[in-house]
Design an enzyme around this catalytic site. Structure first.
Site, PDB file in Angstrom:
ATOM      1  N   LYS A   1     -16.777  -6.697  36.165  1.00  9.57           N
ATOM      2  CA  LYS A   1     -16.121  -7.938  36.430  1.00  9.57           C
ATOM      3  C   LYS A   1     -14.581  -7.690  35.992  1.00  9.57           C
ATOM      4  O   LYS A   1     -14.233  -6.542  35.359  1.00  9.57           O
ATOM      5  CB  LYS A   1     -16.757  -9.097  35.513  1.00  9.57           C
ATOM      6  CG  LYS A   1     -17.777  -9.762  36.069  1.00  9.57           C
ATOM      7  CD  LYS A   1     -18.320 -10.837  35.170  1.00  9.57           C
ATOM      8  CE  LYS A   1     -19.508 -11.678  35.791  1.00  9.57           C
ATOM      9  NZ  LYS A   1     -20.017 -12.648  34.990  1.00  9.57           N
TER      10      LYS A   1
ATOM     11  N   ARG B   1     -27.145  -8.333  32.721  1.00  8.86           N
ATOM     12  CA  ARG B   1     -26.958  -8.602  34.196  1.00  8.86           C
ATOM     13  C   ARG B   1     -26.171  -7.514  34.907  1.00  8.86           C
ATOM     14  O   ARG B   1     -24.964  -7.439  34.405  1.00  8.86           O
ATOM     15  CB  ARG B   1     -26.465  -9.986  34.593  1.00  8.86           C
ATOM     16  CG  ARG B   1     -26.593 -10.291  36.188  1.00  8.86           C
ATOM     17  CD  ARG B   1     -26.288 -11.695  36.378  1.00  8.86           C
ATOM     18  NE  ARG B   1     -26.201 -12.117  37.834  1.00  8.86           N
ATOM     19  CZ  ARG B   1     -25.319 -11.896  38.644  1.00  8.86           C
ATOM     20  NH1 ARG B   1     -24.354 -11.465  38.313  1.00  8.86           N
ATOM     21  NH2 ARG B   1     -25.774 -12.214  39.666  1.00  8.86           N
TER      22      ARG B   1
END
Length: 279
Positions: free
Chosen positions: A226, A260
């Site tokens: 991210k 995740r």
């Protein structure tokens, strides 16, 4: 609570058998920020899932709609056409399947097909989404997001990001348990990158132990590749593996129950070394 009930699967949360679970991302999308377009057809999606299983994945998270900053909502029929064939193809693969969706109708169809977790970026805020999962056995991942993917990164603001996120998660937990949903089916995701600046994300990450201790439920951490990792390293999304694994190890150390990730094999290997060599 001593275990997390993930549909057909039960994971201990304490004792020698407890560990951080690795959730692998399987995006059936053309436009996800890291791997958009790679697994759009059924054959490539199944091949990717099989590779993740071989690599040691614990949960497979299937998503048909991109939630990257600036992304527009996807029509219901298109999302169903992307994810349902993959769910039916993988439901007997021996690993829990998660569906990443906020649409109640997708939740219902996925539950009929046999998924083990509903991962809702909107935190089950609508009565319809609660009704869709109320009588199921699947686990629920409740995530915090400020605004929507289209505008969530337009000047996000908080009085205190950690307190604000915990307040939201407590409210959603109360709504779900008031609907008769067992707490041992629920895990919580602070929502890294969903309406947060780099400073917000950093503050939340450092607060991970408090999220778990104060809320009393398993915590899922999703920071893989991210912008948070990019902001700290200066790397583009395809070059963020090392930073993502470092974050995964820190999240494990800080008590995260589920991580995740995009890079399953590398994360699993890092965790094996951690477990073998930690004092």
């Amino acid at each position: 609570m001593k275990y997390f009930q993930c549909g057909r699967f039960r994971y201990p949360l304490s004792g020698t058998q407890s560990r951080t679970l690795v959730m692998g991302v399987l995006n059936i999308t053309p436009d996800s920020f890291s791997d958009g377009g790679k697994y759009l057809n059924l054959e490539s999606a199944i091949a990717r899932a099989e590779q993740m299983i071989e690599d040691g994945v614990d949960i497979i998270d299937i998503g048909g709609e991109s939630s990257r900053p600036g992304s527009a909502p996807l029509p219901l029929d298109e999302e169903l056409s992307r994810v349902m064939p993959v769910i039916y193809a993988l439901r007997d693969c021996g690993k829990p399947l998660s569906i990443d969706t906020y649409k109640p109708q997708v939740m219902r169809e996925a539950l009929i097909a046999g998924v083990d977790m509903i991962n809702d970026i909107q935190g089950f805020r609508s009565p319809e989404s609660i009704a869709a999962v109320q009588n199921a056995e699947a686990a629920l991942c409740v995530m915090h997001m400020q605004n929507t993917p289209e505008d969530m990164q337009v000047s996000p603001e908080y009085i205190d990001v950690n307190q604000d996120v915990k307040t939201f998660l407590r409210e959603r937990l109360t709504a779900l348990t008031d609907a008769g949903i067992e707490a041992n089916r629920i895990c919580l995701d602070p929502g890294f990158g969903f309406g947060k600046t780099l400073e917000h994300n950093t503050a939340m990450f450092k607060h991970l132990p408090q999220f778990q201790q104060e809320l009393g439920l398993p915590v899922l951490v999703g920071v893989s590749r991210k912008s948070m990792i990019g902001g700290l390293t200066g790397r583009a999304a395809p070059e963020r593996m090392a930073g993502s694994i470092a974050a995964a190890l820190l999240a494990k150390q800080m008590g995260a129950n589920i991580i995740r990730v995009h890079d399953v094999a590398e994360t699993v290997d890092a965790y094996k070394i951690w477990d073998a060599l930690s004092p």
